[in-house]
Design a protein around this motif. Structure first.
Motif, PDB file in Angstrom:
ATOM      1  N   ARG A 290      -2.662  -5.286  -6.994  1.00 44.18           N
ATOM      2  CA  ARG A 290      -2.795  -3.881  -7.347  1.00 44.18           C
ATOM      3  C   ARG A 290      -3.130  -3.048  -6.110  1.00 44.18           C
ATOM      4  O   ARG A 290      -4.030  -3.389  -5.348  1.00 44.18           O
ATOM      5  N   ASP A 291      -2.359  -1.985  -5.917  1.00 44.20           N
ATOM      6  CA  ASP A 291      -2.558  -1.036  -4.805  1.00 44.20           C
ATOM      7  C   ASP A 291      -2.491  -1.709  -3.434  1.00 44.20           C
ATOM      8  O   ASP A 291      -3.077  -1.227  -2.464  1.00 44.20           O
TER       9      ASP A 291
ATOM     10  N   VAL B 167       0.843  -1.198   0.000  1.00 51.04           N
ATOM     11  CA  VAL B 167       0.000   0.000   0.000  1.00 51.04           C
ATOM     12  C   VAL B 167       0.879   1.250   0.000  1.00 51.04           C
ATOM     13  O   VAL B 167       0.577   2.242  -0.693  1.00 51.04           O
TER      14      VAL B 167
ATOM     15  N   ASP C 188       1.930   0.810  -8.644  1.00 47.01           N
ATOM     16  CA  ASP C 188       0.518   0.425  -8.573  1.00 47.01           C
ATOM     17  C   ASP C 188       0.338  -1.086  -8.551  1.00 47.01           C
ATOM     18  O   ASP C 188      -0.600  -1.598  -7.942  1.00 47.01           O
TER      19      ASP C 188
END
Length: 366
Positions: free
Chosen positions: A253-254, A232, A237
């Protein structure tokens, strides 16, 4: 099977029948209730099954352990409602084997196993971050940059674009290792990836865990998702991390993982402690009892692929000892029957002592 057929057929809601046979075509998984739908993606393919693991657990025979109708219905309810199964019962009655039985019959691929000990925490099941390994990799990368600079000063050939920032050294293989290279998802973390079909997760002997683990599991099992704080905070990304499957990788992702199909979670307990009510209400309870004589004979034949001479006598002896209050495991019976297949071995006479040792009461500590 269409929705009308599921409603009109008296057996339409059952997809698991306890046969343990590998299907020619894996059955379709019924849609989840609205409150158990998740939106993880993009979808991933479920890894292929591990035939060696299934062979060890279920044996080569076509005869599988015979579950009762009530037990089969509880399993199907858990599949339909997308709720964990909390299986209790004495050691050695086949609690963990049920996870392999479900995976093989429904064609759900390789089992993910999370073996619990007293030191196990939630993060152990979700992911591991090798901070030391990353620090060492960054130090080695910086040392490599220093060597490259020295080489440039000494006339060593350097790529034309090497005059840019350190991050531009991609053509010479000098990019630092990505953060995801040092993150490995645990069994629970892997099971919650967005697979297009449910993974089977075996959480073995949860009653041996730290007192807080059942409560810590509540949020993850309810929401079907979790965050990896290290990712995070990362500027990238998308991160490619390792999974619990051999050689497996997945894109995160993220820093957030969310399932697409809630996994088939099989939690076993030997009854050594009580779990909090908040945890129990999120699980479907299933109590497994000691198999009957006929079930034991079927299990032996399923594991060995045959029924050696003297099997019935050993099964009868095993049943008598269990009924007398002793603690015994199916493994002991299989070991004793396997001995009868050794050339020249006689279960009576001198061999009787060895059989007695194999079928000893485990509660007596020797």
């Amino acid at each position: 099977m269409s929705a009308p057929e599921q409603q009109t057929s008296p057996d339409g809601w059952r997809m698991f029948h306890g046969t343990g046979r590998t299907p020619a075509v894996p059955p379709a998984v019924p849609p989840p209730p609205p409150w158990r739908r998740f939106r993880g993606g993009p979808p991933l393919d479920v890894p292929t099954a591990d035939p060696e693991a299934a062979l060890r657990r279920l044996g080569p025979g076509d005869i599988a352990p015979q579950l009762g109708a009530e037990e089969i219905d509880v399993v199907n309810a858990a599949l339909l409602l997308r709720r964990p199964l909390l299986i209790t019962g004495p050691p050695g009655v086949g609690k963990s084997t049920l996870a392999h039985l479900i995976a093989r019959e429904l064609g759900l691929g390789r089992i993910l196993e999370w073996n619990i000990v007293s030191r196990t925490g939630l993060r152990d099941g979700l992911y591991a971050y090798d901070a030391m390994g990353r620090a060492q990799a960054i130090a080695a990368w910086r040392a490599g940059l220093g060597d490259s600079a020295a080489g440039r000063a000494g006339g060593t050939e350097i790529p034309p674009d090497a005059d840019g920032p350190a991050s531009d050294f991609s053509h010479s293989g000098q990019l630092p290792s990505a953060l995801g290279d040092f993150i490995t998802l645990g069994p629970l973390g892997t099971a919650l990836l967005p697979y297009d079909r449910p993974r089977v997760l075996l959480v073995d002997e949860l009653d041996k865990s730290d007192i807080d683990l059942p409560n810590d599991l509540l949020h993850v099992l309810e929401n079907g998702s979790y965050d990896i704080p290290e990712l995070v905070r990362d500027t990238a990304d998308l991160a490619r991390v390792h999974t619990s499957d051999p050689g497996g990788h997945a894109g995160i992702r993220d820093g957030r993982v969310e399932c697409r199909e809630f996994p088939v979670v099989v939690i076993t307990s030997n009854g050594e402690r009580e779990f909090p009510a908040a945890f129990r209400r999120r699980c479907l309870p299933l109590e497994m009892r000691t198999p009957t004589r006929d079930q034991l004979l079927a299990m032996v034949e399923g594991h060995l692929g045959l029924r050696p001479d003297g099997t019935e006598d050993l099964v009868d002896l095993f049943v008598q000892r269990v009924q007398a209050g002793g603690t015994h495991s199916l493994d002991q019976l299989l070991n004793a029957v396997q001995m009868t297949t050794a050339g020249g071995f006689q279960a009576d006479g001198d061999g009787r002592k060895l059989v007695e040792m194999l079928l000893r009461d485990l509660a007596k500590g020797r």
